[in-house]
Design a protein around this motif. Structure first.
Motif, PDB file in Angstrom:
ATOM      1  N   VAL A  50       0.979  -0.951  -0.011  1.00 18.46           N
ATOM      2  CA  VAL A  50      -0.018  -0.136   0.064  1.00 18.46           C
ATOM      3  C   VAL A  50       0.928   1.226  -0.117  1.00 18.46           C
ATOM      4  CG1 VAL A  50      -1.689   1.313   1.103  1.00 18.46           C
ATOM      5  CG2 VAL A  50      -1.930  -1.220   0.885  1.00 18.46           C
ATOM      6  N   ASP A  51       1.953   1.209   0.849  1.00 24.55           N
ATOM      7  CA  ASP A  51       2.783   2.325   0.574  1.00 24.55           C
ATOM      8  C   ASP A  51       3.526   2.553  -0.440  1.00 24.55           C
ATOM      9  OD1 ASP A  51       5.031   3.765   2.903  1.00 24.55           O
ATOM     10  OD2 ASP A  51       5.826   3.310   1.153  1.00 24.55           O
ATOM     11  N   SER A  60       2.451   9.135 -10.540  1.00 21.41           N
ATOM     12  CA  SER A  60       1.709   8.832 -11.889  1.00 21.41           C
ATOM     13  C   SER A  60       0.791  10.413 -11.976  1.00 21.41           C
ATOM     14  CB  SER A  60       1.056   7.845 -11.748  1.00 21.41           C
ATOM     15  OG  SER A  60       1.959   6.676 -11.649  1.00 21.41           O
ATOM     16  N   GLY A  61       0.612  10.912 -11.160  1.00 19.03           N
ATOM     17  CA  GLY A  61      -0.269  12.125 -11.294  1.00 19.03           C
ATOM     18  C   GLY A  61      -1.744  12.257 -10.757  1.00 19.03           C
ATOM     19  N   PHE A  62      -1.978  10.921  -9.972  1.00 23.03           N
ATOM     20  CA  PHE A  62      -3.199  11.027  -9.204  1.00 23.03           C
ATOM     21  C   PHE A  62      -3.324  11.807  -8.164  1.00 23.03           C
ATOM     22  CE2 PHE A  62      -2.998   6.893 -11.174  1.00 23.03           C
ATOM     23  CZ  PHE A  62      -4.689   6.579 -11.793  1.00 23.03           C
ATOM     24  N   ASP A  63      -4.540  12.520  -8.074  1.00 24.59           N
ATOM     25  CA  ASP A  63      -4.665  13.557  -6.910  1.00 24.59           C
ATOM     26  C   ASP A  63      -4.870  12.876  -5.365  1.00 24.59           C
ATOM     27  OD1 ASP A  63      -7.590  13.535  -6.127  1.00 24.59           O
ATOM     28  OD2 ASP A  63      -7.746  14.259  -8.373  1.00 24.59           O
ATOM     29  N   ALA A  64      -4.690  13.584  -4.532  1.00 25.70           N
ATOM     30  CA  ALA A  64      -4.861  12.718  -3.179  1.00 25.70           C
ATOM     31  C   ALA A  64      -6.155  12.391  -2.690  1.00 25.70           C
ATOM     32  CB  ALA A  64      -4.048  13.828  -2.003  1.00 25.70           C
ATOM     33  N   ASN A  65      -6.990  13.093  -3.467  1.00 26.67           N
ATOM     34  CA  ASN A  65      -8.448  12.631  -2.939  1.00 26.67           C
ATOM     35  C   ASN A  65      -8.782  11.496  -3.582  1.00 26.67           C
ATOM     36  OD1 ASN A  65      -9.804  14.562  -1.191  1.00 26.67           O
ATOM     37  ND2 ASN A  65      -9.296  16.299  -2.669  1.00 26.67           N
ATOM     38  N   THR A  66      -8.441  11.300  -4.818  1.00 27.81           N
ATOM     39  CA  THR A  66      -8.806   9.943  -5.682  1.00 27.81           C
ATOM     40  C   THR A  66      -8.180   8.910  -5.094  1.00 27.81           C
ATOM     41  OG1 THR A  66      -8.692  11.224  -7.879  1.00 27.81           O
ATOM     42  CG2 THR A  66      -8.437   8.951  -7.898  1.00 27.81           C
ATOM     43  N   ALA A  97      -5.782  -1.601   9.343  1.00 30.00           N
ATOM     44  CA  ALA A  97      -5.660  -0.287   9.724  1.00 30.00           C
ATOM     45  C   ALA A  97      -4.050   0.193   9.494  1.00 30.00           C
ATOM     46  CB  ALA A  97      -5.950  -0.099  11.051  1.00 30.00           C
ATOM     47  N   ARG A  98      -3.223  -0.537   9.680  1.00 33.61           N
ATOM     48  CA  ARG A  98      -1.646  -0.205   9.535  1.00 33.61           C
ATOM     49  C   ARG A  98      -1.535  -0.239   7.951  1.00 33.61           C
ATOM     50  NH1 ARG A  98       3.185  -4.194  10.932  1.00 33.61           N
ATOM     51  NH2 ARG A  98       2.014  -5.598   9.468  1.00 33.61           N
ATOM     52  N   ALA A  99      -2.015  -0.864   7.118  1.00 28.88           N
ATOM     53  CA  ALA A  99      -1.874  -0.595   5.789  1.00 28.88           C
ATOM     54  C   ALA A  99      -2.642   0.632   5.546  1.00 28.88           C
ATOM     55  CB  ALA A  99      -2.550  -1.716   4.881  1.00 28.88           C
ATOM     56  N   MET A 100      -3.749   0.898   5.880  1.00 27.91           N
ATOM     57  CA  MET A 100      -4.316   2.454   5.415  1.00 27.91           C
ATOM     58  C   MET A 100      -3.611   3.544   6.208  1.00 27.91           C
ATOM     59  SD  MET A 100      -8.116   3.814   5.983  1.00 27.91           S
ATOM     60  CE  MET A 100      -8.682   5.352   5.178  1.00 27.91           C
ATOM     61  N   LYS A 101      -2.996   3.208   7.033  1.00 27.20           N
ATOM     62  CA  LYS A 101      -2.125   4.187   7.879  1.00 27.20           C
ATOM     63  C   LYS A 101      -0.730   4.522   6.934  1.00 27.20           C
ATOM     64  CE  LYS A 101       0.201   5.760  12.056  1.00 27.20           C
ATOM     65  NZ  LYS A 101       0.509   5.290  13.492  1.00 27.20           N
ATOM     66  N   MET A 104      -1.902   6.637   4.052  1.00 27.87           N
ATOM     67  CA  MET A 104      -2.291   7.998   4.575  1.00 27.87           C
ATOM     68  C   MET A 104      -1.187   8.966   4.933  1.00 27.87           C
ATOM     69  SD  MET A 104      -5.571   8.514   4.518  1.00 27.87           S
ATOM     70  CE  MET A 104      -5.773  10.077   5.474  1.00 27.87           C
ATOM     71  N   THR A 105      -0.058   8.340   5.165  1.00 23.17           N
ATOM     72  CA  THR A 105       1.199   8.811   5.698  1.00 23.17           C
ATOM     73  C   THR A 105       1.415   9.865   4.310  1.00 23.17           C
ATOM     74  OG1 THR A 105       2.106   7.290   6.923  1.00 23.17           O
ATOM     75  CG2 THR A 105       3.706   8.772   6.136  1.00 23.17           C
ATOM     76  N   HIS A 106       1.389   9.537   2.891  1.00 21.82           N
ATOM     77  CA  HIS A 106       1.787  10.106   1.887  1.00 21.82           C
ATOM     78  C   HIS A 106       0.581  11.122   1.523  1.00 21.82           C
ATOM     79  CE1 HIS A 106       5.206   7.397   1.656  1.00 21.82           C
ATOM     80  NE2 HIS A 106       4.212   6.568   1.491  1.00 21.82           N
ATOM     81  N   VAL A 107      -0.656  10.600   1.823  1.00 21.45           N
ATOM     82  CA  VAL A 107      -1.849  11.222   1.343  1.00 21.45           C
ATOM     83  C   VAL A 107      -2.296  12.601   2.278  1.00 21.45           C
ATOM     84  CG1 VAL A 107      -4.231  11.187   1.109  1.00 21.45           C
ATOM     85  CG2 VAL A 107      -2.815   9.496  -0.113  1.00 21.45           C
ATOM     86  N   GLU A 108      -2.218  12.326   3.567  1.00 21.74           N
ATOM     87  CA  GLU A 108      -2.738  13.281   4.447  1.00 21.74           C
ATOM     88  C   GLU A 108      -2.213  14.636   4.438  1.00 21.74           C
ATOM     89  OE1 GLU A 108      -4.841  12.537   8.585  1.00 21.74           O
ATOM     90  OE2 GLU A 108      -2.942  11.850   8.323  1.00 21.74           O
TER      91      GLU A 108
END
Length: 256
Positions: A50-51, A60-66, A97-101, A104-108
């Protein structure tokens, strides 16, 4: 990417409710293949992948919200349903949850820097006497991902702590959870405490937890019941709109 498609189909087959299964399938089918890969690896708890995929998506140009909506939240929505239906248990949820975190480390930071106004403010906590928080934490992840500011009071939360937090943060919404039937009545006591303080009309109160039902939620005087994390977000969005409409009625804009 056949292994990801097959993996997602296997995960979807575990959802018993046809309407829920159709809704989650729609999230995956309408997403880019890279987002599908993020979702799948989150569901199976592969935080390293996931990271890596989140970084790849940003480059690749995807925005954080997507990435958040189509990758991370879509995957966590399925995890929430599996947890609610006892298909998976606490260890598997913690791994997801660890995978989502990891994502999120990059997106948040990107979302925070964008300056987007939060939808609303939510106070969340497990009621007095109850130390269970996995379901609550799932809801908090989903609420934050949906754009809410969430203040987590943790577990064993007294009525006065809920009241103080609502006042301090001027919150429109309050969420309470309970896993034990012995602590469920403390939800009603918290609502009574808000009534005694003359604050019941100032906040919308939603409740959730494995032993709860819509009937119980209605009997205790809550504004809504969410059966899982995905339903929690939908409920919070609806109650927020109701709160805004009520506020507009009570404080009409001055006529020119």
């Amino acid at each position: 990417m056949p292994e990801v498609n097959e993996g997602l189909e296997s995960e979807l087959a575990l959802i018993a409710n046809p309407s829920e299964r159709g809704h989650i399938r729609g999230l995956f089918e309408n997403a880019d293949p890279l987002m599908q890969r993020i979702s799948y690896h989150l569901i199976v708890g592969d935080h390293n992948e996931v990271d890596r995929l989140t970084v790849e998506a940003l480059e690749s140009g995807f925005d954080a919200n997507t990435i958040l909506d189509d990758g991370l939240i879509a995957g966590m929505a399925l995890v929430g349903i599996k947890f609610r239906d006892n298909i998976i248990f606490v260890p598997e949820v913690l791994v997801a949850a660890r995978a989502m975190k990891a994502g999120m480390t990059h997106v948040e930071p990107i979302l925070s820097a964008s300056g987007v106004e939060p939808l609303g403010t939510v106070i969340m906590g497990t009621v007095k006497g109850d130390l269970h928080d996995i379901g609550k934490n799932l809801c908090i992840m989903m609420l934050r991902g949906a754009g809410f500011t969430v203040h987590d009071l943790g577990v064993d939360t007294k009525p006065e702590e809920f009241i103080d937090a609502v006042m301090e943060h001027d919150a429109q919404l309050l969420g309470m959870s309970a896993l034990l039937t012995t602590t469920m009545p403390n939800m009603g006591k918290t609502i009574e405490a808000f009534e005694e303080m003359g604050m019941r009309d100032q906040v919308k109160i939603m409740v959730g937890g494995a032993p709860l039902s819509q009937e119980f939620a209605d009997d205790m005087g809550s504004d809504g019941y969410g059966k899982d994390a995905m339903a929690c977000v939908e409920l919070a969005s609806r109650l927020l709109e109701e709160a805004k409409e009520l506020q507009a009625t009570m404080n009409p804009a001055p006529t020119p």
